[in-house]
Design a protein around this motif. Structure first.
Motif, PDB file in Angstrom:
ATOM      1  N   ALA A  42      35.338  89.822  39.802  1.00 45.94           N
ATOM      2  CA  ALA A  42      36.785  89.851  40.049  1.00 45.94           C
ATOM      3  C   ALA A  42      37.345  91.253  39.805  1.00 45.94           C
ATOM      4  O   ALA A  42      38.149  91.760  40.595  1.00 45.94           O
ATOM      5  N   ALA A  43      36.921  91.885  38.720  1.00 44.97           N
ATOM      6  CA  ALA A  43      37.398  93.237  38.412  1.00 44.97           C
ATOM      7  C   ALA A  43      36.910  94.233  39.457  1.00 44.97           C
ATOM      8  O   ALA A  43      37.660  95.119  39.872  1.00 44.97           O
ATOM      9  N   TRP A  44      35.659  94.084  39.904  1.00 44.53           N
ATOM     10  CA  TRP A  44      35.120  94.998  40.909  1.00 44.53           C
ATOM     11  C   TRP A  44      35.880  94.859  42.228  1.00 44.53           C
ATOM     12  O   TRP A  44      36.206  95.847  42.871  1.00 44.53           O
ATOM     13  N   ARG A  45      36.188  93.630  42.605  1.00 43.87           N
ATOM     14  CA  ARG A  45      36.930  93.430  43.855  1.00 43.87           C
ATOM     15  C   ARG A  45      38.365  93.946  43.748  1.00 43.87           C
ATOM     16  O   ARG A  45      38.929  94.420  44.730  1.00 43.87           O
ATOM     17  N   ALA A  46      38.954  93.864  42.570  1.00 44.94           N
ATOM     18  CA  ALA A  46      40.338  94.323  42.381  1.00 44.94           C
ATOM     19  C   ALA A  46      40.435  95.842  42.286  1.00 44.94           C
ATOM     20  O   ALA A  46      41.368  96.449  42.812  1.00 44.94           O
ATOM     21  N   THR A  47      39.469  96.462  41.594  1.00 41.16           N
ATOM     22  CA  THR A  47      39.572  97.900  41.320  1.00 41.16           C
ATOM     23  C   THR A  47      38.507  98.739  42.000  1.00 41.16           C
ATOM     24  O   THR A  47      38.671  99.951  42.137  1.00 41.16           O
ATOM     25  N   GLY A  48      37.384  98.131  42.356  1.00 41.70           N
ATOM     26  CA  GLY A  48      36.285  98.897  42.941  1.00 41.70           C
ATOM     27  C   GLY A  48      35.473  99.648  41.910  1.00 41.70           C
ATOM     28  O   GLY A  48      34.655 100.491  42.239  1.00 41.70           O
ATOM     29  N   SER A  49      35.687  99.328  40.640  1.00 43.27           N
ATOM     30  CA  SER A  49      34.994 100.021  39.561  1.00 43.27           C
ATOM     31  C   SER A  49      34.115  99.046  38.793  1.00 43.27           C
ATOM     32  O   SER A  49      34.463  97.884  38.598  1.00 43.27           O
ATOM     33  N   TYR A  50      32.958  99.558  38.344  1.00 41.59           N
ATOM     34  CA  TYR A  50      32.044  98.755  37.537  1.00 41.59           C
ATOM     35  C   TYR A  50      32.286  98.965  36.033  1.00 41.59           C
ATOM     36  O   TYR A  50      31.695  98.294  35.211  1.00 41.59           O
ATOM     37  N   ALA A  51      33.091  99.922  35.686  1.00 40.14           N
ATOM     38  CA  ALA A  51      33.266 100.332  34.289  1.00 40.14           C
ATOM     39  C   ALA A  51      33.869  99.218  33.448  1.00 40.14           C
ATOM     40  O   ALA A  51      34.681  98.415  33.912  1.00 40.14           O
ATOM     41  N   SER A  52      33.474  99.191  32.186  1.00 41.66           N
ATOM     42  CA  SER A  52      34.021  98.206  31.266  1.00 41.66           C
ATOM     43  C   SER A  52      35.389  98.660  30.776  1.00 41.66           C
ATOM     44  O   SER A  52      35.736  99.838  30.850  1.00 41.66           O
ATOM     45  N   LYS A  53      36.152  97.725  30.273  1.00 46.51           N
ATOM     46  CA  LYS A  53      37.471  98.044  29.738  1.00 46.51           C
ATOM     47  C   LYS A  53      37.306  98.763  28.404  1.00 46.51           C
ATOM     48  O   LYS A  53      36.330  98.537  27.682  1.00 46.51           O
ATOM     49  N   PRO A  54      38.250  99.622  28.038  1.00 41.63           N
ATOM     50  CA  PRO A  54      38.136 100.309  26.749  1.00 41.63           C
ATOM     51  C   PRO A  54      38.253  99.324  25.591  1.00 41.63           C
ATOM     52  O   PRO A  54      38.959  98.318  25.684  1.00 41.63           O
ATOM     53  N   GLU A  55      37.546  99.622  24.508  1.00 39.45           N
ATOM     54  CA  GLU A  55      37.568  98.767  23.324  1.00 39.45           C
ATOM     55  C   GLU A  55      38.319  99.449  22.197  1.00 39.45           C
ATOM     56  O   GLU A  55      38.308 100.657  22.077  1.00 39.45           O
ATOM     57  N   GLY A  56      38.925  98.633  21.341  1.00 37.46           N
ATOM     58  CA  GLY A  56      39.584  99.143  20.148  1.00 37.46           C
ATOM     59  C   GLY A  56      40.824  99.948  20.446  1.00 37.46           C
ATOM     60  O   GLY A  56      41.439  99.827  21.494  1.00 37.46           O
ATOM     61  N   GLY A  57      41.196 100.778  19.504  1.00 37.86           N
ATOM     62  CA  GLY A  57      42.375 101.612  19.674  1.00 37.86           C
ATOM     63  C   GLY A  57      43.630 100.961  19.118  1.00 37.86           C
ATOM     64  O   GLY A  57      43.613  99.838  18.608  1.00 37.86           O
ATOM     65  N   TRP A  58      44.717 101.667  19.226  1.00 38.79           N
ATOM     66  CA  TRP A  58      45.986 101.181  18.710  1.00 38.79           C
ATOM     67  C   TRP A  58      46.577 100.167  19.663  1.00 38.79           C
ATOM     68  O   TRP A  58      46.551 100.332  20.873  1.00 38.79           O
ATOM     69  N   ARG A  59      47.138  99.105  19.110  1.00 35.05           N
ATOM     70  CA  ARG A  59      47.770  98.083  19.923  1.00 35.05           C
ATOM     71  C   ARG A  59      49.271  98.117  19.696  1.00 35.05           C
ATOM     72  O   ARG A  59      49.742  98.354  18.594  1.00 35.05           O
ATOM     73  N   TYR A  60      50.004  97.852  20.736  1.00 28.10           N
ATOM     74  CA  TYR A  60      51.456  97.831  20.680  1.00 28.10           C
ATOM     75  C   TYR A  60      51.918  96.633  19.860  1.00 28.10           C
ATOM     76  O   TYR A  60      51.370  95.546  19.964  1.00 28.10           O
ATOM     77  N   SER A  61      52.943  96.823  19.066  1.00 31.33           N
ATOM     78  CA  SER A  61      53.552  95.737  18.311  1.00 31.33           C
ATOM     79  C   SER A  61      54.985  95.563  18.784  1.00 31.33           C
ATOM     80  O   SER A  61      55.713  96.540  18.974  1.00 31.33           O
ATOM     81  N   LYS A  62      55.401  94.325  18.953  1.00 32.12           N
ATOM     82  CA  LYS A  62      56.770  94.099  19.397  1.00 32.12           C
ATOM     83  C   LYS A  62      57.775  94.444  18.304  1.00 32.12           C
ATOM     84  O   LYS A  62      58.976  94.472  18.550  1.00 32.12           O
ATOM     85  N   LEU A  63      57.291  94.732  17.101  1.00 30.44           N
ATOM     86  CA  LEU A  63      58.189  95.122  16.010  1.00 30.44           C
ATOM     87  C   LEU A  63      58.445  96.627  15.987  1.00 30.44           C
ATOM     88  O   LEU A  63      59.394  97.080  15.341  1.00 30.44           O
ATOM     89  N   ASP A  64      57.637  97.407  16.659  1.00 21.58           N
ATOM     90  CA  ASP A  64      57.808  98.865  16.649  1.00 21.58           C
ATOM     91  C   ASP A  64      59.186  99.332  17.121  1.00 21.58           C
ATOM     92  O   ASP A  64      59.755 100.236  16.520  1.00 21.58           O
ATOM     93  N   PRO A  65      59.780  98.735  18.156  1.00 22.42           N
ATOM     94  CA  PRO A  65      61.122  99.172  18.550  1.00 22.42           C
ATOM     95  C   PRO A  65      62.196  98.895  17.485  1.00 22.42           C
ATOM     96  O   PRO A  65      63.262  99.482  17.510  1.00 22.42           O
ATOM     97  N   HIS A  66      61.880  98.019  16.534  1.00 23.91           N
ATOM     98  CA  HIS A  66      62.843  97.653  15.490  1.00 23.91           C
ATOM     99  C   HIS A  66      62.512  98.320  14.150  1.00 23.91           C
ATOM    100  O   HIS A  66      62.994  97.897  13.103  1.00 23.91           O
ATOM    101  N   ARG A  67      61.685  99.357  14.188  1.00 27.26           N
ATOM    102  CA  ARG A  67      61.223 100.030  12.968  1.00 27.26           C
ATOM    103  C   ARG A  67      62.371 100.456  12.047  1.00 27.26           C
ATOM    104  O   ARG A  67      62.372 100.154  10.859  1.00 27.26           O
ATOM    105  N   ALA A  68      63.356 101.140  12.583  1.00 28.61           N
ATOM    106  CA  ALA A  68      64.462 101.638  11.750  1.00 28.61           C
ATOM    107  C   ALA A  68      65.206 100.481  11.091  1.00 28.61           C
ATOM    108  O   ALA A  68      65.532 100.546   9.901  1.00 28.61           O
ATOM    109  N   TRP A  69      65.455  99.432  11.859  1.00 23.22           N
ATOM    110  CA  TRP A  69      66.172  98.280  11.304  1.00 23.22           C
ATOM    111  C   TRP A  69      65.344  97.611  10.217  1.00 23.22           C
ATOM    112  O   TRP A  69      65.876  97.250   9.165  1.00 23.22           O
TER     113      TRP A  69
END
Length: 131
Positions: A42-69
């Protein structure tokens, strides 16, 4: 942590399926899971790439926009509980579990320690990630 399958294997699996074989047959032939083959094709047909998705890293939090509050609210009332804070956020239109709030504060360097008198105090320690 698991390791991604090689690009060579990924190419061979896609060629096998594109050659007219079923995804289940490809999974059995290459000794991989059916889910892997289905997602790969499915991924190959959608993107034409065989590469795997990146692993790990920082994830977005829905609380980040409310940091100051969130930081200001904790300074205003030091003995604020996470369920109370979750209710206040719910009133602002942000639905979040108390455990999520607790993890967010820990990830951003806040700690809750009790002193010898049994009274809790919140401290801002060194954050793991620069904000």
């Amino acid at each position: 942590m698991t390791k991604a399958y090689s690009l060579d294997l990924r190419r061979r699996v896609v060629r096998f399926v594109e050659g007219g074989h079923s995804r289940r047959a490809a999974a059995a032939h290459f000794e991989v899971s059916v889910a892997f083959v289905v997602k790969l094709v499915a991924a190959w047909r959608a993107t034409g790439s065989y590469a795997s998705k990146p692993e790990g890293g920082w994830r977005y939090s829905k609380l980040d926009p409310h940091r100051a509050w969130l930081e200001r609210r904790l300074e205003e009332k030091a003995d604020l509980t996470m369920p109370e804070l979750a209710e206040e956020l719910s009133a602002k239109g942000v639905r979040v579990a108390p455990a999520t709030l607790s993890r967010w504060y820990l990830r951003n360097g806040y700690r809750y320690k009790k002193n010898t008198a049994g009274v809790g105090t919140r401290t801002r320690g060194r954050a793991r990630r620069a904000a």
